[in-house]
Motif scaffolding. Structure first.
Motif: not given
Length: 193
Positions: A15-35
């Protein structure tokens, strides 16, 4: 030894590795949802975990803010009309499930185990499926033996057979096989939905 200590250690590490590796993806999804539909980017839902302990399961929000909050999705008339454009994509690719890495890190969930049910459905299934409550002997999972062997196409009665087989035979090899199959299913575009 694995069931008692190794599984939790593996969950924390992955889960730690996944959270670190997917952090860029989190940001993209968060921005896309907000828009797409401004509002909270996360959605939480009460689920039943090990020993009937309730916890909040987290997902990225895929439904419009205008969705009636007092009606379960399956009871909405034409629920598809309430899914956002981003929501359709993240559901199809199972990216809406990524926030459950936090649930795994907290210990509410594991990478592999029976999928946690909503409290309402748990109560209904418990009434007519013998042994359904036995699923709560282990920590629920992000994916599971039932999910990689049919998932949502299985009837609840069929899922319990796979869940109980997992509980009886669980091992590091079975967990790694489930994780591998889940990655393959997601990458092939045949996600849980």
């Amino acid at each position: 030894m694995y069931r008692r200590f190794g599984k939790r250690a593996l969950d924390i590490f992955l889960s730690l590795v996944g959270l670190i590796v997917a952090s860029w993806l989190y940001l993209i999804i968060i921005i896309a949802i907000e828009i797409d539909d401004p509002g909270p980017v996360f959605f939480s839902q009460k689920r039943v975990g090990i020993h009937k302990k309730h916890f909040k399961l987290y997902k990225f929000r895929s439904m419009k803010m205008s969705t009636p909050h007092d009606t379960p999705t399956h009871l909405l008339e034409n629920p598809e009309q309430y899914i956002t454009r981003v929501g359709k994509f993240i559901r199809k690719t199972s990216l809406d499930e990524i926030p459950q890495l936090f649930n795994i890190l907290r210990g509410d969930m594991s990478f592999v185990g029976p999928r946690p049910e909503r409290a309402y459905f748990y109560g209904e299934f418990e009434k007519y499926i013998p042994g359904f409550s036995n699923r709560l002997m282990v920590v629920p999972g992000l994916t599971g033996h039932a999910q990689v062997n049919g998932g949502y196409s299985l009837k609840p009665e069929e899922k319990i057979i796979y869940d109980m087989e997992y509980i009886e035979k669980r091992s590091i090899w079975m967990d790694l096989a489930c994780i591998g199959k889940t990655i393959r299913v997601v990458l092939c575009g045949a996600g849980a939905r």
